[in-house]
Write a protein that holds these residues in place. Structure first.
Motif, PDB file in Angstrom:
ATOM      1  N   SER A  53       0.819  -1.220   0.000  1.00 50.65           N
ATOM      2  CA  SER A  53       0.000   0.000   0.000  1.00 50.65           C
ATOM      3  C   SER A  53       0.850   1.266   0.000  1.00 50.65           C
ATOM      4  CB  SER A  53      -0.937   0.014   1.210  1.00 50.65           C
ATOM      5  OG  SER A  53      -0.204   0.011   2.422  1.00 50.65           O
ATOM      6  N   SER A  98       0.472  -7.051   3.086  1.00 45.47           N
ATOM      7  CA  SER A  98      -0.290  -6.110   3.905  1.00 45.47           C
ATOM      8  C   SER A  98       0.572  -5.526   5.020  1.00 45.47           C
ATOM      9  CB  SER A  98      -1.498  -6.823   4.510  1.00 45.47           C
ATOM     10  OG  SER A  98      -1.093  -7.644   5.590  1.00 45.47           O
ATOM     11  N   THR A  99       0.019  -4.511   5.698  1.00 43.94           N
ATOM     12  CA  THR A  99       0.725  -3.909   6.831  1.00 43.94           C
ATOM     13  C   THR A  99       0.632  -4.777   8.085  1.00 43.94           C
ATOM     14  OG1 THR A  99      -1.248  -2.607   7.366  1.00 43.94           O
ATOM     15  CG2 THR A  99       0.430  -1.548   6.004  1.00 43.94           C
ATOM     16  N   GLU A 146      -0.082 -13.028   5.377  1.00 41.18           N
ATOM     17  CA  GLU A 146      -0.306 -11.919   4.447  1.00 41.18           C
ATOM     18  C   GLU A 146       0.606 -10.727   4.720  1.00 41.18           C
ATOM     19  OE1 GLU A 146      -2.782 -13.248   6.379  1.00 41.18           O
ATOM     20  OE2 GLU A 146      -3.530 -14.635   4.832  1.00 41.18           O
ATOM     21  N   THR A 147       1.310 -10.731   5.847  1.00 46.35           N
ATOM     22  CA  THR A 147       2.122  -9.576   6.231  1.00 46.35           C
ATOM     23  C   THR A 147       3.286  -9.378   5.263  1.00 46.35           C
ATOM     24  OG1 THR A 147       1.549  -9.917   8.555  1.00 46.35           O
ATOM     25  CG2 THR A 147       3.464  -8.550   8.094  1.00 46.35           C
TER      26      THR A 147
END
Length: 255
Positions: A40, A65-66, A87-88
């Motif tokens: 992002s 992702s964050t 997902e990180t």
């Protein structure tokens, strides 16, 4: 004899290569007092170098992702527990090495925002076939990302157009992971000092406090009484974490 020598050399290199083992390393960049730096925000750029000869063994950007906010920011962490989910964001370096190799891991982040970019690095031995997975190597990126929105760079502004001899100033402020800053929020705007240092023709003339207006947005007014060249340095300071950030803009006031 020549054919034998060629065969011997080829056999030697094949044998040497056969000792090489694939070794995978998860590398992550995490904003100080915040979350991981991922897709992002454009990712963090990772470079893995052999410390002996400087050769780049792997490079690329963190993607994903964050991360899970509650897991990262709220839950007490027990020894051995991971704060990264599948997902990180991470960059997985894949090295083919035949002997223990001493490497430097360097992270540049945020890769797409040069003014706020921080370089963080560490060094370690990588052992052939011994993967470093799960959270992996996590490098902390301190700071705040600040963008001056108003006035614009090298904007020409008429002194007569200003009301109350004040020029509006706006700055966007986010954490180094892109996480939002809000009044009373998890990343509390009320605890971050945002201030503008104002220079006129190279001389510092005033400091202006910027107040929270809406998520990530801080506003104020710059006093203007004369024409000339102006510079505004907007900085952010978070006392309890030591996070800081800065952006600059130059503009011109004319008749």
């Amino acid at each position: 004899m020549t054919k034998f020598l060629v065969f011997f050399i080829a056999t030697f290199f094949i044998a040497l290569h056969s000792f090489a083992q694939e070794t995978r390393i998860n590398i992550r960049a995490k904003a100080k007092d915040a979350k991981f730096i991922g897709s992002s925000l454009g990712g963090a750029y990772v470079i893995v170098r052999d410390k002996v000869n400087g050769q780049i063994l792997a490079e690329g950007k963190t993607e994903g992702s964050t991360g899970d906010t509650k897991l990262i920011m709220d839950q007490p962490l027990q020894r051995g527990e991971s704060i990264a989910t599948p997902e990180t964001a991470k960059f997985q370096a894949v090295l083919n090495i035949d002997e223990p190799t001493f490497v430097e891991i360097e992270v540049l982040s945020p890769i797409n925002h040069k003014t706020s970019q921080i370089r963080a690095s560490t060094e370690l031995w990588i052992i052939p076939g011994k993967h470093i997975l799960n959270d992996g190597i996590v490098l902390e990126i301190p700071g705040l990302i600040i963008d001056v929105l108003k006035p614009r760079t090298h904007e020409y502004i008429s002194l007569k157009s200003l009301t109350s001899q004040s020029l509006p100033i706006q700055a966007n402020v986010v954490m180094m992971c892109g996480c939002s800053v809000e009044s009373g929020g998890l990343w509390d705007a009320d605890k971050i000092e945002i201030k503008a240092m104002v220079k006129h023709n190279g001389k510092r003339i005033d400091d202006v406090i910027l107040k929270f207006a809406s998520p990530n947005l801080f506003e104020g007014g710059i006093p203007v009484t004369e024409t000339g060249n102006y510079e505004v340095i907007v900085y952010g300071y978070e006392e309890h974490t030591g996070n800081t950030g800065l952006d600059k803009v130059n503009y011109i006031i004319r008749d």
